[in-house]
Design a protein around this motif. Structure first.
Motif, PDB file in Angstrom:
ATOM      1  N   UNK A  12       0.829  -1.188   0.000  1.00  0.00           N
ATOM      2  CA  UNK A  12       0.000   0.000   0.000  1.00  0.00           C
ATOM      3  C   UNK A  12       0.871   1.249   0.000  1.00  0.00           C
ATOM      4  N   UNK A  13       0.566   2.197  -0.875  1.00  0.00           N
ATOM      5  CA  UNK A  13       1.288   3.456  -0.888  1.00  0.00           C
ATOM      6  C   UNK A  13       0.482   4.570  -0.244  1.00  0.00           C
ATOM      7  N   UNK A  14      -0.584   4.210   0.439  1.00  0.00           N
ATOM      8  CA  UNK A  14      -1.420   5.210   1.090  1.00  0.00           C
ATOM      9  C   UNK A  14      -0.878   5.532   2.484  1.00  0.00           C
ATOM     10  N   UNK A  15      -0.897   6.798   2.823  1.00  0.00           N
ATOM     11  CA  UNK A  15      -0.559   7.249   4.175  1.00  0.00           C
ATOM     12  C   UNK A  15      -1.872   7.618   4.846  1.00  0.00           C
ATOM     13  N   UNK A  16      -2.204   6.904   5.921  1.00  0.00           N
ATOM     14  CA  UNK A  16      -3.520   7.043   6.537  1.00  0.00           C
ATOM     15  C   UNK A  16      -3.403   7.499   7.984  1.00  0.00           C
ATOM     16  N   UNK A  17      -4.448   8.184   8.432  1.00  0.00           N
ATOM     17  CA  UNK A  17      -4.481   8.655   9.820  1.00  0.00           C
ATOM     18  C   UNK A  17      -4.551   7.468  10.771  1.00  0.00           C
ATOM     19  N   UNK A  18      -3.694   7.498  11.803  1.00  0.00           N
ATOM     20  CA  UNK A  18      -3.682   6.399  12.768  1.00  0.00           C
ATOM     21  C   UNK A  18      -4.778   6.554  13.821  1.00  0.00           C
ATOM     22  N   UNK A  19      -5.263   7.774  13.998  1.00  0.00           N
ATOM     23  CA  UNK A  19      -6.322   8.029  14.971  1.00  0.00           C
ATOM     24  C   UNK A  19      -7.133   9.227  14.505  1.00  0.00           C
ATOM     25  N   UNK A  89     -10.023   8.219  11.537  1.00  0.00           N
ATOM     26  CA  UNK A  89      -9.027   7.154  11.551  1.00  0.00           C
ATOM     27  C   UNK A  89      -9.098   6.363  10.245  1.00  0.00           C
ATOM     28  N   UNK A  90      -7.977   6.148   9.603  1.00  0.00           N
ATOM     29  CA  UNK A  90      -7.925   5.440   8.335  1.00  0.00           C
ATOM     30  C   UNK A  90      -8.079   6.333   7.122  1.00  0.00           C
ATOM     31  N   UNK A  91      -8.320   7.630   7.321  1.00  0.00           N
ATOM     32  CA  UNK A  91      -8.472   8.553   6.192  1.00  0.00           C
ATOM     33  C   UNK A  91      -7.131   8.720   5.469  1.00  0.00           C
ATOM     34  N   UNK A  92      -7.171   8.721   4.145  1.00  0.00           N
ATOM     35  CA  UNK A  92      -5.957   8.862   3.348  1.00  0.00           C
ATOM     36  C   UNK A  92      -5.545  10.329   3.336  1.00  0.00           C
ATOM     37  N   UNK A  93      -4.330  10.596   3.815  1.00  0.00           N
ATOM     38  CA  UNK A  93      -3.826  11.955   3.913  1.00  0.00           C
ATOM     39  C   UNK A  93      -2.665  12.236   2.962  1.00  0.00           C
ATOM     40  N   UNK A  94      -2.162  11.209   2.283  1.00  0.00           N
ATOM     41  CA  UNK A  94      -1.051  11.402   1.364  1.00  0.00           C
ATOM     42  C   UNK A  94      -0.714  10.117   0.648  1.00  0.00           C
TER      43      UNK A  94
END
Length: 242
Positions: A12-19, A89-94
Motif C-alpha cells: 500500500x502506498x497510502x498514508x492514513x491517519x492512525x487516529x 481514523x484510516x483517512x488517506x492523507x497522502x
C-alpha cells in the motif's frame, strides 16, 4: 521444474491517519499516520492530498509534501476552512513514495542550478528556524522599557487589521476636498478644477464608489502565456476583513 513463485500482498502506498483528530479552523495539527516503510529505509516522501470541505473549492485541509520518518510518523495537517474538521481514523492523507527513486538526483542539475537549490534550501531553513523561535516563545518582550524612547503602551485588542473607512464626501464638497499642489498658479488651478468637475464620477462621492468608463490595454512580454495559480487561502480573521 520451475519453482513456484510466492504471491505477495500488494504494497500500500497510502498514508492514513492512525487516529481521529479534530483540527480547529485556521490552524495546524500534527496527525499520527501509518505508512509502509521499506525494510532498509526509514524515510518516505509523502505527496500531498488536499481534501475539500466545500463545493466552491476555497475551503480545504491537508498536508504539504513531507519527508516522513519512521520514528516520528506524523503529518502536519492544516485546516484552511472556517469550521473545524475531523480527520477520521484510516483517512488517506497522502501518497507515499520511495524518496531515493521519486526525487531528482543532484547530478541531473547543472552546478549553477545546484547552487541556486542550496541557497533556496538555506533560506527555507532560516525562515523555519525563525518561525519556530516565534512559536515556542513563552514570554513576549516588554516594549515599554524606559531605555526605548519610542516605546508605547501595547495596543488594546492587538494590532488593527483594517482602518475605519472615512465619512462619505458629498458631491458639493469635491472641489474643497481635493488637495491641489501649492506650486500651481491660479490659471493652472482653475483648469485642474474644471477637469475634476467634468470627471466627478471617478471619485467616491455621496456614498457611492468611483467609476471610470474606459478600457485599458496591459502590454505583455512577447511570447508570454497566461498563468493559472490556485487561490491563496486566508485565515478566518483575514477573510472577515476581506
Amino acid at each position: 521444474m520451475r519453482k513456484q513463485r510466492r504471491l505477495r500482498a500488494p504494497r500500500s502506498d497510502k498514508v492514513q491517519a492512525r487516529e481521529s483528530t479534530v483540527i480547529p479552523p485556521g490552524s495546524l495539527s500534527l496527525v499520527p499516520v501509518t505508512a509502509h516503510f521499506l525494510e532498509d529505509d526509514d524515510t518516505l516522501y509523502v505527496e500531498r492530498v488536499l481534501l475539500f470541505t466545500s463545493l466552491q473549492g476555497h475551503e480545504f485541509y491537508g498536508a504539504p509534501d513531507t519527508i516522513l520518518r519512521k520514528n516520528h510518523a506524523v503529518l502536519p495537517i492544516a485546516n484552511f476552512s472556517d469550521r473545524p474538521v475531523r480527520v477520521e481514523k484510516g483517512e488517506v492523507l497522502g501518497i507515499a513514495h520511495n524518496p531515493r527513486i521519486w526525487l531528482d538526483k543532484a547530478e541531473r542539475f547543472s552546478p549553477n542550478e545546484q547552487t541556486q537549490i542550496a541557497a533556496h534550501a538555506a533560506l527555507l531553513r532560516t525562515l523555519a528556524s525563525q518561525e519556530r523561535s516565534l512559536t515556542v516563545a513563552t514570554e513576549a518582550p516588554d516594549i515599554t522599557q524606559t531605555d526605548d524612547p519610542l516605546a508605547e503602551e501595547p495596543m488594546e485588542g492587538g494590532p488593527k487589521t483594517s482602518e475605519i473607512p472615512p465619512d462619505d464626501t458629498p458631491k458639493e464638497s469635491l472641489v474643497g476636498t481635493v488637495d491641489v499642489s501649492a506650486n500651481l498658479n491660479e490659471e493652472q488651478r482653475v483648469q485642474l478644477m474644471k477637469v475634476i468637475q467634468r470627471n466627478e464620477a471617478a471619485f467616491a462621492l455621496d456614498g457611492r464608489l468611483g467609476m471610470v468608463n474606459a478600457e485599458c490595454t496591459i502590454p505583455l512580454r512577447p511570447g508570454s502565456k497566461e498563468i493559472s495559480l490556485p487561490p491563496f487561502p486566508s485565515s478566518p480573521a483575514k477573510r472577515e476583513v476581506i
